[in-house]
Design an enzyme around this catalytic site. Structure first.
Site, short mmCIF file in Angstrom:
data_model
loop_
_atom_site.label_atom_id
_atom_site.label_comp_id
_atom_site.label_asym_id
_atom_site.label_seq_id
_atom_site.Cartn_x
_atom_site.Cartn_y
_atom_site.Cartn_z
N HIS A 1 0.80 -1.23 0.00
CA HIS A 1 0.00 0.00 0.00
C HIS A 1 0.82 1.28 0.00
O HIS A 1 0.29 2.34 -0.30
CB HIS A 1 -0.95 0.02 1.20
CG HIS A 1 -0.28 0.38 2.49
ND1 HIS A 1 0.37 -0.54 3.26
CD2 HIS A 1 -0.15 1.57 3.14
CE1 HIS A 1 0.87 0.06 4.33
NE2 HIS A 1 0.57 1.34 4.29
N ARG A 2 2.11 1.22 0.33
CA ARG A 2 2.89 2.45 0.44
C ARG A 2 3.09 3.10 -0.92
O ARG A 2 3.38 2.42 -1.91
CB ARG A 2 4.22 2.19 1.11
CG ARG A 2 4.10 1.88 2.58
CD ARG A 2 5.43 1.90 3.28
NE ARG A 2 5.27 1.52 4.69
CZ ARG A 2 4.98 2.37 5.66
NH1 ARG A 2 4.84 3.67 5.39
NH2 ARG A 2 4.84 1.95 6.91
#
Length: 368
Positions: free
Chosen positions: A214-215
């Site tokens: 998700h980063r």
């Protein structure tokens, strides 16, 4: 004592559950949900499963750039502080919600209490690193999860109001792991998976990789995202991914093919706890999931060059991997010698909520 507590994202919901239960026995807490995570599977389900009190305010900030999100939250939180006039502002972790709450309180001379203070990845390209550093430097009471965090603050000249309380996420894991185990035993977990796309594999306990990506440093880089999913396709066991909405969109845009990968919607806390506990290995760029894997004695590979949770690297429970397909494959295929090593109590005794509450009440929310 009356506190305003800011929540906005999954990790903060997990941390809030044990503290709110302890603090509210004799004190008043005003919960503010910024709406930074607003998808039901990333917000409402955590309140329901963990018994977090209903928020008193929901700002509903939604998505947006870091500046837009933080600015909107800052304005609304200031209004709430002026209305509630609390004795202190409590913030968790390192999100935009954390920084907005801390800034709003500091400018109104309301003491700031930072739970999970002192973490450092020493990568200021990460928004989380910027948020945690800035929050620490305007906080009055800095409640650290580990001795490493205490040492990090001392290097920056911050020693007043610093206390090692242990990690409150350990409290939550210990309170819920048996509940999760009983709820999802005998294959019941498969019935709750909400499959989206990719091959639907026959997932067996300890015979799958659990991954989360998700980063922005990974999802916004086309080459990195392709390298990650290329490695997933070549792993010896199927990969199960509860996918962040932003990553799902990026995969569609890049037309990434999924054969060894199965995508499901973001999972609730209890299901995620079970999936983590029963995975062969976790592969993630999440800070919180690194710790949860460690607490549950599941090996982890972190798809980053640094980690703020260096304790998890001891004895190889967690390994960092550069975002190169061959390197990822080599790291996830390593011998798991860590399973033969006991874990020292680096994250406290599992009673961080009580320690945090005692620290706040002793100092009245203000560091001496």
């Amino acid at each position: 004592m009356k506190l305003v507590t800011i929540l906005g994202a999954r990790p903060q919901f997990i941390k809030a559950a044990p503290f709110s239960e302890v603090f509210r026995k004799e004190n008043e807490e005003v919960l503010v949900h910024t709406g930074q995570h607003y998808d039901a599977n990333m917000s409402a389900v955590f309140f329901a499963e963990l018994g977090i009190p209903k928020p008193d305010y929901n700002i509903g900030v939604g998505s947006g750039s870091h500046g837009v999100q933080t600015g909107r939250m800052l304005e609304k939180i200031e209004e709430i502080i002026l209305k509630e006039m609390p004795d202190g502002m409590l913030v968790y972790g390192d999100t935009n919600s954390t920084l907005a709450g801390a800034l709003a309180a500091s400018k109104l001379h309301i003491p700031v209490i930072h739970v999970e203070a002192g973490l450092r990845s020493y990568n200021k390209h990460m928004p989380e690193e910027q948020n945690r550093v800035l929050t620490d430097h305007i906080s009055d009471l800095l409640l650290c999860p580990t001795q490493t965090a205490v040492d990090n603050l001392e290097k920056e000249g911050i020693t007043a109001g610093v206390i090692n309380t242990g990690d409150i996420m350990l409290d939550t894991v210990q309170r819920n792991k048996e509940i999760s185990k009983n709820r999802y035993a005998d294959g019941a977990w498969l019935d709750e998976l909400s499959f989206e796309n990719g091959e639907i594999h026959r997932f067996k306990e300890k015979e799958y990789y659990l991954a989360t990506i998700h980063r922005a440093e990974n999802t916004d880089d086309d080459m990195k995202l392709r390298e990650i999913f290329s490695a997933f396709e070549m792993m010896e066991m199927p990969v199960l991914i509860p996918l962040h909405p932003r990553t799902r969109k990026r995969i569609a845009e890049l037309d990434i093919k999924l054969n060894n990968v199965t995508i499901i919607k973001p999972a609730g806390y209890l299901l995620m706890l079970y999936l983590t506990s029963n995975a062969y290995m976790v592969v993630t760029d999440s800070g919180g999931l690194q710790k949860e894997a460690y607490f549950l004695k599941t090996p982890c590979t972190t798809l980053r060059d640094q980690t703020e949770w260096i304790e998890t690297l001891e004895n190889g429970w967690n390994r960092l991997s550069p975002i190169v397909g061959t390197a990822i494959l080599e790291t996830v295929s390593r011998p798991l010698h860590c399973l033969q090593h006991p874990q020292p109590p680096l994250f406290g005794d599992g009673n961080a909520a009580e320690h945090i509450c005692q620290a706040i009440l002793k100092r009245g929310g203000i560091a001496t």
